[in-house]
Design a protein around this motif. Structure first.
Motif, short mmCIF file in Angstrom:
data_model
loop_
_atom_site.label_atom_id
_atom_site.label_comp_id
_atom_site.label_asym_id
_atom_site.label_seq_id
_atom_site.Cartn_x
_atom_site.Cartn_y
_atom_site.Cartn_z
N ALA A 192 4.04 2.00 33.62
CA ALA A 192 4.75 1.04 32.77
C ALA A 192 5.20 1.72 31.47
O ALA A 192 6.32 1.48 31.01
CB ALA A 192 3.85 -0.16 32.47
N VAL A 193 4.35 2.57 30.91
CA VAL A 193 4.73 3.29 29.68
C VAL A 193 5.90 4.21 29.98
O VAL A 193 6.89 4.25 29.23
CB VAL A 193 3.54 4.09 29.11
N GLY A 220 9.18 2.62 29.96
CA GLY A 220 9.71 2.15 28.68
C GLY A 220 8.89 1.09 27.97
O GLY A 220 9.22 0.68 26.87
N LYS A 221 7.81 0.65 28.60
CA LYS A 221 6.95 -0.34 27.94
C LYS A 221 5.93 0.43 27.09
O LYS A 221 4.81 0.67 27.52
CB LYS A 221 6.28 -1.24 28.97
N THR A 222 6.35 0.82 25.90
CA THR A 222 5.54 1.72 25.09
C THR A 222 4.69 1.01 24.05
O THR A 222 3.96 1.64 23.31
CB THR A 222 6.45 2.74 24.37
N GLU A 223 4.78 -0.31 24.00
CA GLU A 223 3.96 -1.06 23.05
C GLU A 223 2.98 -1.95 23.82
O GLU A 223 3.33 -2.49 24.88
CB GLU A 223 4.84 -1.93 22.16
N LEU A 233 3.13 -4.39 27.45
CA LEU A 233 2.23 -4.26 28.61
C LEU A 233 1.49 -5.56 28.87
O LEU A 233 1.27 -5.95 30.02
CB LEU A 233 1.23 -3.13 28.39
N LYS A 234 1.11 -6.23 27.80
CA LYS A 234 0.41 -7.49 27.94
C LYS A 234 1.31 -8.52 28.60
O LYS A 234 0.88 -9.28 29.48
CB LYS A 234 -0.06 -7.99 26.56
N GLN A 235 2.58 -8.52 28.21
CA GLN A 235 3.53 -9.47 28.81
C GLN A 235 3.80 -9.16 30.28
O GLN A 235 3.87 -10.06 31.11
CB GLN A 235 4.86 -9.43 28.04
N SER A 236 3.95 -7.88 30.61
CA SER A 236 4.36 -7.54 31.97
C SER A 236 3.18 -7.43 32.94
O SER A 236 3.26 -7.93 34.06
CB SER A 236 5.16 -6.24 31.98
N LEU A 237 2.09 -6.79 32.51
CA LEU A 237 0.95 -6.59 33.42
C LEU A 237 -0.18 -7.59 33.19
O LEU A 237 -1.07 -7.69 34.02
CB LEU A 237 0.38 -5.17 33.23
#
Ligand code: FES
Length: 56
Positions: free
Chosen positions: A17-18, A21-24, A28-32
């Motif tokens: 995920a990072v 582009g999910k670097t914050e 990550l909390k929203q997506s995973l």
């Protein structure tokens, strides 16, 4: 290995995920949904994010 036991999230899922582009942590909390329950995994998730960003 499992980082978030509450949601069954592994370090590989977080790394991917990072890299995508999910670097914050917020993203990550929203997506995973990592860290969305007890929060014990937040620190380790932040360390994985930092390690992945160092590689980029
Ligand atoms: Fe991740 Fe509980 S271990 S929210």
């Amino acid at each position: 290995m499992y980082v978030c036991l509450c949601r069954g999230i592994t370090d590989n899922q977080i790394r991917k995920a990072v890299q995508a582009g999910k670097t914050e942590f917020r993203q990550l909390k929203q997506s995973l949904e990592v860290g969305a329950q007890c929060g014990k995994c937040v620190r380790m998730t932040m360390e994985i994010i930092a390690a992945e960003l160092d590689k980029m």
